[in-house]
Design a protein around this motif. Structure first.
Motif, short mmCIF file in Angstrom:
data_model
loop_
_atom_site.label_atom_id
_atom_site.label_comp_id
_atom_site.label_asym_id
_atom_site.label_seq_id
_atom_site.Cartn_x
_atom_site.Cartn_y
_atom_site.Cartn_z
N LEU A 144 10.80 -2.76 2.24
CA LEU A 144 9.75 -2.52 3.23
C LEU A 144 8.42 -2.10 2.58
O LEU A 144 7.36 -2.58 2.96
CB LEU A 144 10.18 -1.43 4.23
N VAL A 145 8.47 -1.22 1.60
CA VAL A 145 7.21 -0.70 1.03
C VAL A 145 6.65 -1.56 -0.09
O VAL A 145 5.46 -1.45 -0.41
CB VAL A 145 7.33 0.77 0.56
N GLY A 146 7.47 -2.42 -0.66
CA GLY A 146 6.98 -3.33 -1.69
C GLY A 146 6.25 -2.61 -2.80
O GLY A 146 6.71 -1.59 -3.31
N ASN A 148 3.77 -0.79 -2.73
CA ASN A 148 3.26 0.55 -2.40
C ASN A 148 4.26 1.66 -2.65
O ASN A 148 4.04 2.80 -2.25
CB ASN A 148 2.80 0.60 -0.94
N ALA A 154 -0.64 4.68 0.96
CA ALA A 154 -1.19 3.35 1.26
C ALA A 154 -0.29 2.55 2.20
O ALA A 154 -0.70 1.52 2.72
CB ALA A 154 -1.39 2.58 -0.04
N PRO A 156 1.16 1.04 5.27
CA PRO A 156 0.59 0.96 6.63
C PRO A 156 1.48 1.68 7.66
O PRO A 156 2.69 1.78 7.47
CB PRO A 156 0.57 -0.55 6.91
N THR A 159 4.76 0.19 8.84
CA THR A 159 5.80 0.20 7.80
C THR A 159 6.36 1.61 7.63
O THR A 159 7.56 1.79 7.44
CB THR A 159 5.22 -0.32 6.47
#
Ligand code: NAG
Ligand code: NAG
Length: 247
Positions: A144-146, A148, A154, A156, A159
């Motif tokens: 989900l956060v990839g 980030n 950061a 969103p 998310t």
């Protein structure tokens, strides 16, 4: 201590006749004594937990005291929270932050803060840490956060809320306060703050204040303190007759 035990032994036969799992409440037990007994719904209601969720404003999030008790016990067992002082601090924090287990996410001011939730109402950076630290959901949180993952601020809002969703199950949500105390901290790791664990285990007001301000990172208000004191009294007084049968 000794006086209390003597008194209990003399009253034992009557209690055993009364009920096989009758609980003895021993006044004046040692503060740092490990407590192994299970919580009852009455215990939790006495500390301010919701007894009946039928009138709750967010019924999906509300858990009544009967539902909550085994999850609180399981969290303490899973994270090795054994002393009355530590249990009292963690349970009173959860009750305070979740409105007696009425809430599982932040709602106020409306529409609430994205990513904040669980029974101790952790902010998003900690929700993310918790999800990444929880094997059953860690992969989903990572996906989900990839990129980030190292910059939680950061991520969103949608998310953040999706990550939070991963740890809102009863098993995870009722365990997050214990996880936070053992594995995280508002600044330094709670476990690494000099004297913090010993103070909390000793059940002193200084120990609890240190936990609230240094570990949790909030203020030691009077109503928080009153909740902790009540919980401490409960855990200090908790015994099962079966405990006394052990050598
Ligand atoms: C608590 O929740 C359980 C499970 O939903 C339910 O069976 C029980 O009646 C509830 N207790 C009260 C007092 O509402
Ligand atoms: C990472 O954060 C940036 C800035 O908020 C955002 O534009 C991007 O979509 C985020 N990536 C993921 C995978 O959420």
């Amino acid at each position: 201590m000794l006086f209390t035990l003597t008194t209990l032994v003399f009253t034992l036969p009557a209690l055993i006749n009364a009920a096989p799992v009758a609980r003895v409440r021993a006044v004046g037990a040692c503060a740092a004594k490990p407590t192994a007994s299970s919580l009852t719904s009455d215990d939790l209601v006495g500390l301010g937990a919701v007894a009946d969720c039928s009138a709750a404003s967010f019924p999906d999030e509300c858990r009544n005291a009967t539902q909550a008790a085994p999850f609180v016990d399981k969290a303490f067992a899973d994270f090795g929270i054994n002393t009355a002082g530590e249990k009292a601090a963690l349970l009173s924090l959860m009750l305070f932050e979740s409105g007696g287990f009425a809430f599982n996410v932040n709602h106020f001011p409306e529409p609430g803060r994205p990513g904040q939730g669980t029974r101790n109402m952790m902010n998003f950076p900690f929700i993310l840490q918790y999800a990444l630290d929880t094997p059953a959901v860690a992969d989903q949180a990572t996906a989900l956060v990839g990129a980030n993952i190292t910059t939680p601020d950061a991520v969103p809002p949608e998310t953040q809320t999706a990550v939070r969703e991963l740890v809102l199950t009863d098993e995870f949500s009722f365990a997050s306060a214990a996880w936070f105390y053992k594995n995280s901290g508002s600044n330094d790791k709670c476990q690494d703050i000099p004297g913090l664990v010993a103070g909390l285990q000793a059940g002193t007001e200084d120990g609890w204040t240190n936990y609230i301000t240094q570990c949790v990172g909030t203020t030691a208000e009077e109503d928080r303190k009153a909740g902790w004191q009540k919980a401490l009294d409960l855990f200090n007084a908790m015994w099962y007759v079966s405990d006394l049968r052990q050598p």
